[in-house]
Design a protein around this motif. Structure first.
Motif, PDB file in Angstrom:
ATOM      1  N   VAL B 517     -11.610 -72.572  75.809  1.00  0.00           N
ATOM      2  CA  VAL B 517     -12.273 -72.750  74.520  1.00  0.00           C
ATOM      3  C   VAL B 517     -13.769 -72.459  74.599  1.00  0.00           C
ATOM      4  O   VAL B 517     -14.383 -72.569  75.661  1.00  0.00           O
ATOM      5  N   THR B 518     -14.310 -72.088  73.446  1.00  0.00           N
ATOM      6  CA  THR B 518     -15.760 -72.072  73.313  1.00  0.00           C
ATOM      7  C   THR B 518     -16.178 -73.521  73.095  1.00  0.00           C
ATOM      8  O   THR B 518     -15.998 -74.080  72.012  1.00  0.00           O
ATOM      9  N   GLY B 519     -16.687 -74.140  74.114  1.00  0.00           N
ATOM     10  CA  GLY B 519     -17.043 -75.554  74.046  1.00  0.00           C
ATOM     11  C   GLY B 519     -17.646 -75.970  75.372  1.00  0.00           C
ATOM     12  O   GLY B 519     -17.581 -75.226  76.360  1.00  0.00           O
ATOM     13  N   GLY B 520     -18.218 -77.146  75.388  1.00  0.00           N
ATOM     14  CA  GLY B 520     -18.787 -77.636  76.640  1.00  0.00           C
ATOM     15  C   GLY B 520     -19.996 -76.853  77.097  1.00  0.00           C
ATOM     16  O   GLY B 520     -20.345 -76.889  78.277  1.00  0.00           O
ATOM     17  N   SER B 521     -20.604 -76.134  76.181  1.00  0.00           N
ATOM     18  CA  SER B 521     -21.779 -75.310  76.515  1.00  0.00           C
ATOM     19  C   SER B 521     -21.456 -74.316  77.631  1.00  0.00           C
ATOM     20  O   SER B 521     -22.270 -74.035  78.499  1.00  0.00           O
ATOM     21  N   ARG B 522     -20.230 -73.777  77.587  1.00  0.00           N
ATOM     22  CA  ARG B 522     -19.786 -72.948  78.699  1.00  0.00           C
ATOM     23  C   ARG B 522     -19.821 -71.447  78.435  1.00  0.00           C
ATOM     24  O   ARG B 522     -19.793 -70.644  79.374  1.00  0.00           O
ATOM     25  N   THR B 523     -19.856 -71.037  77.175  1.00  0.00           N
ATOM     26  CA  THR B 523     -19.556 -69.639  76.882  1.00  0.00           C
ATOM     27  C   THR B 523     -20.643 -68.685  77.371  1.00  0.00           C
ATOM     28  O   THR B 523     -20.343 -67.683  78.024  1.00  0.00           O
ATOM     29  N   THR B 524     -21.892 -68.986  77.054  1.00  0.00           N
ATOM     30  CA  THR B 524     -22.951 -68.084  77.525  1.00  0.00           C
ATOM     31  C   THR B 524     -22.973 -68.071  79.049  1.00  0.00           C
ATOM     32  O   THR B 524     -23.220 -67.026  79.667  1.00  0.00           O
ATOM     33  N   PHE B 525     -22.688 -69.229  79.652  1.00  0.00           N
ATOM     34  CA  PHE B 525     -22.649 -69.308  81.113  1.00  0.00           C
ATOM     35  C   PHE B 525     -21.442 -68.559  81.680  1.00  0.00           C
ATOM     36  O   PHE B 525     -21.590 -67.599  82.431  1.00  0.00           O
ATOM     37  N   ALA B 526     -20.242 -68.961  81.288  1.00  0.00           N
ATOM     38  CA  ALA B 526     -19.034 -68.453  81.959  1.00  0.00           C
ATOM     39  C   ALA B 526     -18.613 -67.090  81.433  1.00  0.00           C
ATOM     40  O   ALA B 526     -18.365 -66.163  82.215  1.00  0.00           O
ATOM     41  N   THR B 527     -18.516 -66.944  80.119  1.00  0.00           N
ATOM     42  CA  THR B 527     -18.132 -65.638  79.593  1.00  0.00           C
ATOM     43  C   THR B 527     -19.259 -64.639  79.862  1.00  0.00           C
ATOM     44  O   THR B 527     -19.003 -63.453  80.109  1.00  0.00           O
ATOM     45  N   GLY B 528     -20.485 -65.136  79.855  1.00  0.00           N
ATOM     46  CA  GLY B 528     -21.610 -64.269  80.225  1.00  0.00           C
ATOM     47  C   GLY B 528     -21.498 -63.784  81.658  1.00  0.00           C
ATOM     48  O   GLY B 528     -21.836 -62.634  81.968  1.00  0.00           O
ATOM     49  N   MET B 529     -20.999 -64.650  82.522  1.00  0.00           N
ATOM     50  CA  MET B 529     -20.783 -64.255  83.917  1.00  0.00           C
ATOM     51  C   MET B 529     -19.704 -63.162  83.984  1.00  0.00           C
ATOM     52  O   MET B 529     -19.842 -62.179  84.720  1.00  0.00           O
ATOM     53  N   ALA B 530     -18.641 -63.336  83.194  1.00  0.00           N
ATOM     54  CA  ALA B 530     -17.576 -62.320  83.173  1.00  0.00           C
ATOM     55  C   ALA B 530     -18.096 -61.001  82.628  1.00  0.00           C
ATOM     56  O   ALA B 530     -17.794 -59.922  83.176  1.00  0.00           O
ATOM     57  N   VAL B 531     -18.885 -61.053  81.559  1.00  0.00           N
ATOM     58  CA  VAL B 531     -19.435 -59.815  80.986  1.00  0.00           C
ATOM     59  C   VAL B 531     -20.359 -59.132  81.991  1.00  0.00           C
ATOM     60  O   VAL B 531     -20.311 -57.900  82.174  1.00  0.00           O
ATOM     61  N   THR B 532     -21.176 -59.923  82.653  1.00  0.00           N
ATOM     62  CA  THR B 532     -22.093 -59.341  83.648  1.00  0.00           C
ATOM     63  C   THR B 532     -21.303 -58.658  84.767  1.00  0.00           C
ATOM     64  O   THR B 532     -21.621 -57.536  85.182  1.00  0.00           O
ATOM     65  N   GLN B 533     -20.256 -59.326  85.231  1.00  0.00           N
ATOM     66  CA  GLN B 533     -19.444 -58.725  86.299  1.00  0.00           C
ATOM     67  C   GLN B 533     -18.698 -57.488  85.807  1.00  0.00           C
ATOM     68  O   GLN B 533     -18.536 -56.519  86.544  1.00  0.00           O
ATOM     69  N   ALA B 534     -18.249 -57.531  84.555  1.00  0.00           N
ATOM     70  CA  ALA B 534     -17.569 -56.350  84.002  1.00  0.00           C
ATOM     71  C   ALA B 534     -18.542 -55.177  83.909  1.00  0.00           C
ATOM     72  O   ALA B 534     -18.164 -54.019  84.156  1.00  0.00           O
ATOM     73  N   CYS B 535     -19.782 -55.466  83.563  1.00  0.00           N
ATOM     74  CA  CYS B 535     -20.794 -54.394  83.521  1.00  0.00           C
ATOM     75  C   CYS B 535     -21.095 -53.870  84.921  1.00  0.00           C
ATOM     76  O   CYS B 535     -21.314 -52.668  85.115  1.00  0.00           O
ATOM     77  N   GLU B 536     -21.099 -54.770  85.888  1.00  0.00           N
ATOM     78  CA  GLU B 536     -21.290 -54.314  87.276  1.00  0.00           C
ATOM     79  C   GLU B 536     -20.128 -53.438  87.718  1.00  0.00           C
ATOM     80  O   GLU B 536     -20.304 -52.488  88.488  1.00  0.00           O
ATOM     81  N   ASP B 537     -18.945 -53.754  87.188  1.00  0.00           N
ATOM     82  CA  ASP B 537     -17.765 -52.923  87.446  1.00  0.00           C
ATOM     83  C   ASP B 537     -17.974 -51.522  86.858  1.00  0.00           C
ATOM     84  O   ASP B 537     -17.658 -50.500  87.490  1.00  0.00           O
ATOM     85  N   VAL B 538     -18.543 -51.484  85.663  1.00  0.00           N
ATOM     86  CA  VAL B 538     -18.844 -50.194  85.025  1.00  0.00           C
ATOM     87  C   VAL B 538     -19.854 -49.414  85.869  1.00  0.00           C
ATOM     88  O   VAL B 538     -19.700 -48.202  86.107  1.00  0.00           O
ATOM     89  N   ILE B 539     -20.875 -50.107  86.322  1.00  0.00           N
ATOM     90  CA  ILE B 539     -21.910 -49.432  87.123  1.00  0.00           C
ATOM     91  C   ILE B 539     -21.304 -48.865  88.404  1.00  0.00           C
ATOM     92  O   ILE B 539     -21.596 -47.724  88.798  1.00  0.00           O
ATOM     93  N   ALA B 540     -20.443 -49.638  89.030  1.00  0.00           N
ATOM     94  CA  ALA B 540     -19.799 -49.151  90.262  1.00  0.00           C
ATOM     95  C   ALA B 540     -18.990 -47.895  89.979  1.00  0.00           C
ATOM     96  O   ALA B 540     -19.014 -46.921  90.756  1.00  0.00           O
ATOM     97  N   GLU B 541     -18.278 -47.906  88.840  1.00  0.00           N
ATOM     98  CA  GLU B 541     -17.481 -46.736  88.492  1.00  0.00           C
ATOM     99  C   GLU B 541     -18.385 -45.544  88.166  1.00  0.00           C
ATOM    100  O   GLU B 541     -18.102 -44.403  88.555  1.00  0.00           O
TER     101      GLU B 541
END
Lengths: 80, 750
Positions: B517-541
């Motif tokens: 869920v979007t809750g617990g003040s987690r989204t910018t932290f956790a989903t942001g971490m996933a987005v950052t890693q996905a972008c790093e995946d793009v950079i690697a490619e």
């Protein structure tokens, strides 16, 4: 040996023991050690979070435990 | 470790991507979807707060014009046990009984039956044709009396959750306990002891958008549910389990959401609409009225809290002891544990004990509400600190500085804090121009701290690069507090492109990976971490593609400012290639460029706050005016500062509302008497001054950009801020919230 601190609500299941030391090298090994000693802890551990050296894990699995680590079990937190 | 660096995108304030749609009415919320052949569902609710259901006869409803289906609890599969995530979640069995009563109704407004008909009017008429026979029982409404051994039982099968099952059932579901040191010795060392009882009423999250959904289930039992939710993946899981379905047979699509604050982390309508749709063979829309939202969706716990705190003359806290009873509503799951884990968190304490009780009462089952449990418990302790500051003639910020937790302090709940920003917040408050101004004549200034743990949990993200180098981010977190903007900023920063080149959308349960869920003040932290890693995946490619193009190895290519360049020392006669250039030739180098990541984010950083305000009270009417309000909070790193400020302002406004006016008022039969916004008074713009904010940034070393999360903490401090300010203004301690005119006048009358 790493220091392990159990929360107050575990005490009734461990005969009052709340602190122990461990040579477990991973969280999985620590859980195995604890549940081997106190089988009734299994259910509580499954719904607990754990802090290893200040880092809180909601779903720990094979996180490393160093000889000088401090491990605290605690209630899981979510939020609104 | 995240450093204080000069980011190009992060920390900027672009216009929110959903803003124009929301102010023009184009945005589609839960109730806005219309499907062909759609019909409407309504729920029959209990007129009693506590009663046995002797019989339910749906036949009259089924004979009414336009009615396509009617159901009651017996139409749902039996569901037992199973934890549902989140504070107030409880067990799946309890959620099953909460969405549709089985053998008992346990609060006024409890769902008893439901119908689906061609129009809302026909559905409402059909509800009147349902015959329900009740055996009315006395309601349990007072949390302290509910704990007594001879109390009427809300649930005759509830036994206090103890290692050894008690002999007798009880209204106490769970007991939380934390302790350290020796409180008796601590109190003996004290020069001053403060002891009080505080009461806080049950209050609602007050989101503007009522619960709403549309379910379309076909003859095979498969289908789609559109709903306003904080977590469509978890709604899918809950709905599937409550209906005995395979979650793969249900697709959930999150609409825009008009507020949730924790109240939309658990299902109410979705399984009912799905079952009605399956029986009717047509899509079913269900939308709650405001009255239904108040009567039947999760408020947060009312509490009674007793605090005893000891202090040395220099302000040092020598011991603290707290007892707190939390109303769970009719099913277990009050936020006792986070409440007791948070109460002392801002301070370094050697001796403390805290106990909290999760108590069943015949009121709506509580749900999570911003920083669940913390506002209630911390209100009591922050009030005790203020009373001590007055008695010791200390500035309340100085008293808190004497005791403030810092990096290395052992938190009351166990671990030592990594870098935290509480002291930085206190220093910022001391230096703030608003704090340095004199308190207006006749007013009182209140100070209090706020805290929330923050969490990580599971998130997924995909990043697709379009042929022209623009970036499409897909997240599975419903956007409640600005996640589309913050994800776009983190993607832009990571990829080295302008924010305007990035779009973000919230994917449904079939188009992106699982997200909690979007809750617990987690989204910018956790989903942001996933987005950052996905972008790093793009950079690697991208580096692979460029290496192929240049005839180099991938490790001979670096990514700088959104372009691929030869690594230092690599002798290559080439020009840097931008993301757009790489994407434009992607067909020749291997096809579309995509990155993805799924994480179970660990290392969420606690967020601390200090708030202060000046309040003035009319002694004749009891009306409280907020003259000024200042919120200071450690955000770690503010990805989009305007959204962070908005969270701080919104949380402050909600907390002020809870402190000054909001409360569930029940009559002696357990009927809520103020189930509407005319009588349940949340603050409106004219009630409040501009909430002034200051963001403190002590980066969280566990996040690539230092994010802590900000949404929970802002609601914690305002309750005690208002109590402390009002008490100082009147020169007497006010202990019961809300500080509504009748309560203030009653306190003045002694």
């Amino acid at each position: 040996m790493a220091k392990v601190v159990l929360p107050d609500n575990f005490a009734a299941l461990t005969g009052g023991e709340r602190e122990l030391t461990t040579s477990a090298e991973t969280y999985r090994d620590l859980v195995h050690e604890l549940t081997s000693r106190w089988p009734a802890l299994e259910e509580e551990l499954a719904k607990s979070a754990v802090a290893i050296d200040g880092q809180i894990y909601q779903d720990a699995f094979i996180e490393a435990i160093e000889p000088d680590s401090e491990v605290f079990f605690m209630a899981r937190i979510e939020g609104g | 470790m995240a450093e204080a660096v000069d980011y190009k995108q992060i920390g900027t304030r672009p216009v929110r991507p959903d803003g124009v749609d929301k102010v023009t009415g184009r945005a589609r919320f839960g109730a806005d979807l219309v499907l062909p052949n759609m019909i409407h569902g309504k729920i029959l609710r209990s007129p009693h707060a506590h009663a046995r259901i002797k019989s339910i006869d749906l036949s009259g409803a089924l004979e009414m014009p336009g009615v396509a289906a009617a159901i009651s609890g017996s139409d749902f599969p039996s569901v037992e046990g199973g934890e549902v995530g989140g504070e107030g979640g409880g067990t799946l069995g309890d959620v099953a009984k909460n969405i549709m009563a089985r053998d008992k109704v346990v609060y006024h407004g409890h769902a008893v039956a439901a119908v689906a008909a061609a129009s809302v009017t026909q559905a409402e008429a059909a509800l009147e044709a349902i015959k329900v026979e009740y055996e009315v029982l006395p309601p349990v409404l007072d949390v302290v009396k509910a704990m007594e051994a001879d109390s009427v039982l809300v649930d005759e099968n509830n036994y206090t959750n103890l290692p050894e099952k008690p002999e007798k059932p009880s209204n106490i579901a769970n007991i939380g306990h934390l302790e350290r040191g020796n409180v008796e010795e601590g109190f003996e060392q004290a020069d001053l002891i403060i002891e009080r009882e505080y009461k806080i009423p049950m209050a609602h999250q007050g989101y503007i958008e009522p619960h709403a959904c549309v379910a379309s289930i076909d003859e095979t039992g498969r289908g789609t549910v559109w709903c306003c939710t904080q977590g469509h993946f978890e709604f899918r899981t809950m709905t599937a389990n409550l209906l005995g379905k395979d979650m793969a047979d249900l697709k959930f699509i999150a609409s825009e959401i008009g507020g949730g604050f924790g109240g939309k982390t658990v299902v109410y309508l979705e399984p009912v609409a799905a079952l009605l749709s399956e029986k009717a063979g047509r899509p079913v829309k269900m939308t709650m009225t405001r009255e239904e939202v108040f009567r039947a969706t999760g408020p947060t716990s009312g509490t009674v809290t007793r605090v005893k705190a000891g202090f040395k003359n220099d302000g040092t806290i020598t011991a603290a002891q707290t007892w707190s009873a939390f109303e769970a509503g009719a099913y277990a799951g009050a936020p006792t544990m986070p409440g007791i884990m948070a109460i002392y968190a801002p301070y370094e304490l050697e001796n403390f004990v805290v106990d909290a009780y999760d108590v069943l009462v015949n009121k709506p089952k509580v749900a999570a509400y911003r920083a669940p449990g913390a506002p209630q418990t911390m209100h009591a302790f922050e009030c005790a600190l203020d009373e001590a500051a007055i008695a010791l003639d200390m500035d309340p910020l100085d008293l808190r500085l004497v005791n403030a937790a810092d990096e290395g302090t052992q938190a009351p709940y166990g671990p030592k804090f990594p870098p935290i920003g509480f002291k930085a917040c206190l220093e910022a408050a001391k230096n703030h121009p608003n704090y340095q101004k004199p308190v207006p004549e006749g007013a009182g200034r209140g100070v209090a701290a706020g805290f929330w743990f923050n969490i990580g949990m599971q998130s997924s993200a995909e990043v697709n690069i379009n042929e022209n180098g623009t970036v499409m981010v897909i997240e599975g977190s419903p956007d409640i507090g600005g996640s589309r903007a913050s994800m776009a900023l983190m993607a832009a920063e990571t990829l080295g492109v302008d924010y305007d080149r990035v779009r973000t959308q919230v994917g449904d349960t079939e188009s992106t990976g699982f997200c909690n869920v979007t809750g617990g003040s987690r989204t910018t932290f956790a989903t942001g971490m996933a987005v950052t890693q996905a972008c790093e995946d793009v950079i690697a490619e991208c580096k692979n593609r460029v290496a192929m193009t240049w005839g180099l190895d991938a490790d001979q290519v670096e990514w700088q400012d959104g372009k691929a360049v030869p690594a230092p020392g690599v002798n290559a006669d080439v020009q840097p290639l931008s993301l757009a250039e790489i994407a434009g030739s992607a067909a020749k180098t291997g096809g579309p460029i995509q990155g993805r990541a799924s994480v179970n984010a660990q290392g969420a950083g606690a967020s601390f706050a200090i708030n202060f305000a000046d309040l003035k009270i009319d002694r004749e009417t009891g009306k409280v005016d907020v003259l000024s309000y200042t919120a200071i909070q450690d955000a770690g790193k503010a990805i989009h500062p305007a959204y962070v400020e908005g969270q701080m302002q919104g949380g402050a406004a909600q907390g002020i509302g809870w402190a000054l006016n909001e409360e569930y008022i029940f009559d002696e039969d357990g009927v809520m008497e103020n189930a509407g916004f005319l009588d349940y008074r949340i603050p409106v713009a004219s009630d409040l001054p501009m909430i002034e904010t200051e963001i403190v940034e002590v980066p969280n070393p566990s996040h690539p950009y230092g994010v802590r999360g900000v949404g929970e903490t802002p609601i914690v401090a305002p309750l005690a801020v208002c109590s402390n300010a009002a008490s100082r203004a009147l020169g007497q301690r006010l202990t019961d919230l809300p500080l509504s005119p009748p309560n203030v006048l009653a306190a003045l009358d002694g």
